[in-house]
Structure formats: structure tokens, C-alpha cells
Design a protein around this motif. Sequence first.
Motif, PDB file in Angstrom:
ATOM      1  N   THR A  97       0.859  -1.173   0.000  1.00  0.00           N
ATOM      2  CA  THR A  97       0.000   0.000   0.000  1.00  0.00           C
ATOM      3  C   THR A  97       0.897   1.226   0.000  1.00  0.00           C
ATOM      4  N   THR A  98       0.302   2.411   0.032  1.00  0.00           N
ATOM      5  CA  THR A  98       1.111   3.629   0.045  1.00  0.00           C
ATOM      6  C   THR A  98       1.872   3.745   1.362  1.00  0.00           C
ATOM      7  N   PRO A  99       3.000   4.463   1.369  1.00  0.00           N
ATOM      8  CA  PRO A  99       3.824   4.562   2.584  1.00  0.00           C
ATOM      9  C   PRO A  99       3.122   5.310   3.716  1.00  0.00           C
ATOM     10  N   ALA A 100       3.553   5.022   4.923  1.00  0.00           N
ATOM     11  CA  ALA A 100       3.076   5.744   6.099  1.00  0.00           C
ATOM     12  C   ALA A 100       3.696   7.136   6.135  1.00  0.00           C
ATOM     13  N   ALA A 101       3.112   8.005   6.931  1.00  0.00           N
ATOM     14  CA  ALA A 101       3.602   9.376   7.048  1.00  0.00           C
ATOM     15  C   ALA A 101       4.965   9.425   7.732  1.00  0.00           C
ATOM     16  N   ALA A 102       5.820  10.311   7.246  1.00  0.00           N
ATOM     17  CA  ALA A 102       7.115  10.565   7.896  1.00  0.00           C
ATOM     18  C   ALA A 102       6.895  11.326   9.203  1.00  0.00           C
ATOM     19  N   THR A 103       7.903  11.327  10.043  1.00  0.00           N
ATOM     20  CA  THR A 103       7.837  12.053  11.313  1.00  0.00           C
ATOM     21  C   THR A 103       9.063  12.951  11.451  1.00  0.00           C
ATOM     22  N   GLY A 104       8.980  13.861  12.413  1.00  0.00           N
ATOM     23  CA  GLY A 104      10.140  14.664  12.787  1.00  0.00           C
ATOM     24  C   GLY A 104      10.659  15.587  11.713  1.00  0.00           C
TER      25      GLY A 104
END
Length: 198
Positions: free
Chosen positions: A61-68
Motif C-alpha cells: 500500500t502507500t507509505p506511512a507518514a514521515a515524522t520529525g
Amino acid sequence: VKYSSDAGVTWTTFDDGTSVSASATVTGLTNGTAYVFQVSAVNEAGTGVASASSASVTPYTTPAAATGVAGVAGDSQVALSWTAGGTGGSVVTDWVVEYSSDAGVSWTTFDDGTSVSESATVTELTNGTAYVFQVSAVNEAGTGVASASSASVTPYAKPDAAPSVKASPENSGAVVSWTAPAANGSPITGYTVTATPG
């Protein structure tokens, strides 16, 4: 319909009810895990011999959200860095970097070509203007959810030279005055006055 995540060592039967269609969508799989599949036909005499295993297939699926997401201000630019979230089961092939000068009401995509680096230097910004940033990972499934916005970052440069410098003599000294120069995005916090014998 059966599937295996260990190259056919063990098998799980997919519960799709009764169907005579020569296709099925197997659900409940784990993105990023490779599976092989077998099917067996059933008639009044019973269940036939299983097919040979399919080629390995990996759902994604599409990637998860980046952080930081964080930025360091420079002259007309901001150096960004972030931490990637989950890949969604397919390798990240690019990052979309966006910036906003109105606190996230509208966004502009930074044209940095294709990059898989978890950093970018956003250029051609306006010194003295506050910006926030967000990034989104891209993989074979498409563009993932955007990260949370960074804290506000304001690019800046050194002040311009002071114009109209004037000096009037005094006993053992001089009164020096000038017009304040352009601050270039960061408040002027002081001046250095130097004297040279003429």
C-alpha cells in the motif's frame, strides 16, 4: 484457495465461501510479506490435486507518514530532514517536499527531481518570510499521507552594508550616524563601528 508466507512449507486456506469463478481476491494479508498461492477444484467426487504454486507475490500500500520534519534556516533556503515511516510493503522511490508561507493554508511543491534521501534543501525562498514544510513518501502504490507540518522556519542572510554613514568631530572623538541597512530576514541586534586614521 490456499496461501503460504514461508515458500510453501505451511499453508492457510482462504475462507471465501463457495465460488465457481476462476479468480479470487485474497484479503487479510500482510503488506510487505511475500506469498505463494495454490488452488484446488472441487466436484462431487471431492477435492482435486492442488495446482503448482504461483510465483511469489508481495502485497503493498502507500507509505506511512514521515515524522520529525525539521528545518535549519539559511540564506534564501531551508535545510530539511525527517524520519521515514513505514514503506507500506513497497520500496520508497521518491519524496514529495512541500512548503507553505501561510501556515499551511496553501502549499507549493518543491521541484527537487527524484530523491530517496530523507533530507532536502529547499531553495529560492524569501528571506524574512516564515515557512512550514511537509513531506510525503512515494512508492509503487502511489503517494502516501503527508507528514505533520514542521515548526515554522524563517530564512535569513547577513544585513546589507549601512548606507549614508556620517561622522562629526568632537573633542577626542566623533559622532557617527547612519541609515539602518536591510536586515535580510533577521532583526539587527547590534552594530560594529570601526575607526581608521585618515
